[in-house]
Design an enzyme around this catalytic site. Structure first.
Site, PDB file in Angstrom:
ATOM      1  N   SER A  97       5.344 -15.260  -7.516  1.00 36.30           N
ATOM      2  CA  SER A  97       3.921 -15.405  -7.851  1.00 36.30           C
ATOM      3  C   SER A  97       3.426 -14.193  -8.640  1.00 36.30           C
ATOM      4  O   SER A  97       2.318 -14.184  -9.158  1.00 36.30           O
ATOM      5  CB  SER A  97       3.094 -15.513  -6.568  1.00 36.30           C
ATOM      6  OG  SER A  97       3.284 -14.323  -5.806  1.00 36.30           O
ATOM      7  N   CYS A 115      10.598 -15.561  -3.885  1.00 33.69           N
ATOM      8  CA  CYS A 115       9.273 -15.689  -3.294  1.00 33.69           C
ATOM      9  C   CYS A 115       9.440 -16.431  -1.976  1.00 33.69           C
ATOM     10  O   CYS A 115       9.851 -17.600  -1.963  1.00 33.69           O
ATOM     11  CB  CYS A 115       8.375 -16.468  -4.249  1.00 33.69           C
ATOM     12  SG  CYS A 115       6.751 -16.840  -3.611  1.00 33.69           S
ATOM     13  N   HIS A 127       6.873  -8.928  -2.117  1.00 34.45           N
ATOM     14  CA  HIS A 127       6.019  -7.820  -2.577  1.00 34.45           C
ATOM     15  C   HIS A 127       6.174  -6.596  -1.680  1.00 34.45           C
ATOM     16  O   HIS A 127       6.033  -5.452  -2.130  1.00 34.45           O
ATOM     17  CB  HIS A 127       4.545  -8.246  -2.559  1.00 34.45           C
ATOM     18  CG  HIS A 127       4.106  -9.056  -3.738  1.00 34.45           C
ATOM     19  ND1 HIS A 127       4.425 -10.389  -3.900  1.00 34.45           N
ATOM     20  CD2 HIS A 127       3.349  -8.725  -4.820  1.00 34.45           C
ATOM     21  CE1 HIS A 127       3.880 -10.830  -5.023  1.00 34.45           C
ATOM     22  NE2 HIS A 127       3.236  -9.862  -5.600  1.00 34.45           N
TER      23      HIS A 127
END
Ligand code: DGL
Length: 283
Positions: free
Chosen positions: A20, A82, A194
């Site tokens: 993303s 992801c 992340h």
């Protein structure tokens, strides 16, 4: 079937990687180290980030659009870098397209094997926790272990903005780590790609006794296995190259590449048009 679905897998094609946003770069880094001869095409759908609070249907539609873009450019294997998209869309992608996919699963299995206190913490997005994949790994590998899951609402956006240790990021981390530490966890799983970019800040907050796990090296190893199994390794000995593309700001992504990986590289811009991802035609 769209033409992308008929795209034959080719050894000289790139490995497609998407997330993303910048998070998937933590996986691309491990892929690049494990497969230095391979070319990569990395797509960050930063325009639509964060995915974690979106519906499974929305994430599946975005993931299909990105996969079609990657296949249209010859991707021979696609790494869904992801956890959220893996949870919401991996099964659908595998049913829809003819190339192999490698996805993300929170590293609950190694964590359950390592914990001494019998308490493991997992940081991930709401959609990752809602997905079948997560519940399967907990049921299958965490018997007798207490698993404390915690979402860090807003943390992905902070990392996308390049804040890897500022006051706002630290405050978000303290909040989401509190239930995990109060439960006595000695092992912490980073279940969002992340989060490795704030692992140093997390380690300072949890202390040296807590072991932090993230699966990027294991994902890279799995991608290497699939390439070998399918006979898709790139021939020759030339160093591979990577093309970066984002649906967000190329300048912001290039700044993140430099700040997070010390890498300077051109970043192209992608535009969404009627559910399809295209190279930005404007000069
Ligand atoms: N980095 C992604 C993950 O691993 C997605 C985070 C988001 O966009 O919410 O879940």
């Amino acid at each position: 079937m769209s033409t992308a679905m008929k795209q034959p897998a080719r050894q000289d094609g790139p490995i497609g990687v998407f997330d993303s946003g910048v998070g998937g770069l933590s996986v691309w880094r491990a892929l690049r180290a494990r497969l230095p001869k391979e070319d990569f095409l990395y797509v960050a759908d930063s325009l639509n980030c964060p995915y974690g609070s979106r519906s499974a249907q929305e994430i599946a539609a975005l993931s299909r659009g990105i996969a079609e873009y990657l296949l249209g450019r010859g991707a021979k294997l696609i790494v869904v870098a992801c956890n959220t998209a893996s949870a919401a869309a991996l099964a659908d992608l595998r049913q829809t397209f003819a190339v192999p996919f490698v996805g993300m699963v929170p590293a609950v299995k190694p964590a359950a094997g390592l914990t001494k206190t019998g308490v493991v913490g997992v940081l991930a997005t709401p959609m990752t926790f809602e997905g079948r994949l997560y519940h399967e790994v907990v049921e299958q590998y965490a018997e007798g272990v207490r698993v404390i899951s915690s979402t860090c609402d807003g943390l992905v956006e902070r990392i996308e903005a390049g804040d890897l240790g500022g006051p706002e990021t630290l405050s978000l981390l303290r909040t989401c780590l509190r239930p995990i530490l109060e439960a006595g966890a000695d092992t912490l799983v980073l279940g969002c790609t992340h989060y490795p970019f704030v692992a140093e800040a997390i380690q300072r907050l949890v202390g040296p006794a807590v072991r932090i796990l993230e699966p990027s090296a294991a994902v890279a190893e799995q991608a290497a296995r699939v390439l070998n199994r399918e006979g898709l390794c790139r021939p020759g000995t030339a160093e591979g190259t990577t093309r970066f593309a984002t649906s967000g700001s190329p300048r912001q992504f290039a700044a993140a590449l430099e700040a997070m990986l010390g890498l300077q590289a051109p970043v192209s811009h992608l535009v969404w048009s009627q559910g399809r991802l295209l190279d930005d035609p404007s000069p």
